[in-house]
Design an enzyme around this catalytic site. Sequence first.
Site, PDB file in Angstrom:
ATOM      1  NE  ARG A  17      -2.430  -1.921   3.125  1.00 38.70           N
ATOM      2  CZ  ARG A  17      -2.809  -1.974   4.410  1.00 38.70           C
ATOM      3  NH1 ARG A  17      -3.767  -1.181   4.845  1.00 38.70           N
ATOM      4  NH2 ARG A  17      -2.217  -2.799   5.258  1.00 38.70           N
ATOM      5  CD  GLU A 154      -4.897  -8.289  12.825  1.00 39.67           C
ATOM      6  OE1 GLU A 154      -4.853  -7.178  12.247  1.00 39.67           O
ATOM      7  OE2 GLU A 154      -4.227  -8.542  13.845  1.00 39.67           O
ATOM      8  CG  ASN A 228      -0.266  -0.337   7.616  1.00 40.43           C
ATOM      9  OD1 ASN A 228       0.727  -1.045   7.718  1.00 40.43           O
ATOM     10  ND2 ASN A 228      -1.178  -0.264   8.564  1.00 40.43           N
TER      11      ASN A 228
END
Length: 457
Positions: A17, A154, A228
């Site tokens: 990403r 998650e 991220n």
Amino acid sequence: MAAGPTVLIMAAGHGTRMKSSLPKVLHPVCGRPMLLWVAAAARAAGAERVVAITRPGEGVAEHLPEDIETAEQTEGEGTGSAVLAAREAIDRDGTVLVLSGDNPLIASELIEGIVATHQEQQAKATLLTTSRLDPTGYGRIVRGADGGVEKIVETKHTDGVPEEYLAIREINIGAYAFHGGALLDALDRADEERGERYLTAALPLILESGGRIAPFETDDVSSAMGVNNRADLMDVERHARSALLRAHARAGVSFPNPETVTIDAEVEIGEDTVIEPGTTLRGPTVIGAGATIGPGTTVENSEIGDGVSVLHSYLTHCVVHDRASIGPFAYLRPKADIGADAKVGTYVEVKNSVIGAGAKIPHLSYIGDADVGEGANVAAGNITANYDGRDKHRTTIGARVRTGVNTSFVAPVTVGEGAYIGAGSVIVDDVPAGALGISRPEQKNVEGFAERVEKKP
Ligand code: UD1
Ligand code: MG
């Protein structure tokens, strides 16, 4: 942290990403790769052994200082597989700390806090949490009735994740202490999810085996932030920069407009120095006391003395000694060494040259591969012709020399001490000390020229 436990830093994987050819953990925050921020925090918390988990071929291991060991993740995807790759470094009877390479601003105090909580609570796993961040994408902490951690859900992918979990604000920061044996046993049994073995999947298995999982909650937002993508990176950089500027300010540096200043982690600045607006200080740059840098200036990997002033200029890999004055609009390139009290003024470029103490090059010059002696005055528009199309040669301008405007020095050439150079000269031969060197066609005046020209029909 006495005889500190081993610290593993998970640093493999490209971080898709980030949309980058550079591996995620090498992306710099204030000039220092994320991974090295984490390693520095681990060291400050007393870690003896720091092991970075990297993937071969990604180029991360090659960028690490010697005191950081590496373990290669060659099998499996996910943070659980990462930790298993460092199996050899984990003491089954001891405590191992696991940190994330993409959590750069983690404070060493918090790492110490994780270890202290782990010991106090006799936990098999202890993990750092916060409720102060936007929890989107992070692992959510599901607590049991006794306040211990039951599991982590998650949320990088939210499809199929029940609402009750998505409503949880407390998140996993990605910094843990584990009992070595309990961790390895759990990870070996953990199921894969979406093709990845998650480190967080070890927690319910540790609990099942009767181990306690202790949360250690913090309000420190910068320590909590994970990177991220590059939007996260901007946020982290802003926090890091602000902390650096505040530390310099407390140490006696003024920033009249700090929002416009960019500064790297390695920069050192002396007391009473003012960093003016629009200034960028990069790499291991050292600036002395009582200096004024900026406005509108970039200094990279350079050493600037006390009382120096640099206005609207670009300085890279150079040295400027005390009280010298640079700019406005000067360009100091690698191996420019500017003596004390010297002046390098407007539209002057200096490269691989030593400018003596008190020498002046005030306007519109290029000085490359040259030695300019103390107290010399280089007039406007002087050029060292240092390159003959094949090789570079040096120009030596002695102490107290006075050059005329628009002089070219065709190197190699030497002008002796105290000599003068006539304006507009092209100096190809050495000039003896104390002489006048002049080389230009003699002037010829054509009388009555204007009248003749203007009378033409
Ligand atoms: C992870 C946590 C999540 C937590 C978040 C905090 C898991 C499964 N999830 O999610 O609970 O809220 O961090 O930022 O752990 N890495 C490897 N090898 C791999 C995969 C990752 O070394 O195969 C490294 C990465 O380089 C990175 C770190 O582990 O530094 C975390 O991996 P990442 O993919 O960013 O996990 P998150 O989705 O952020
Ligand atoms: Mg992450």
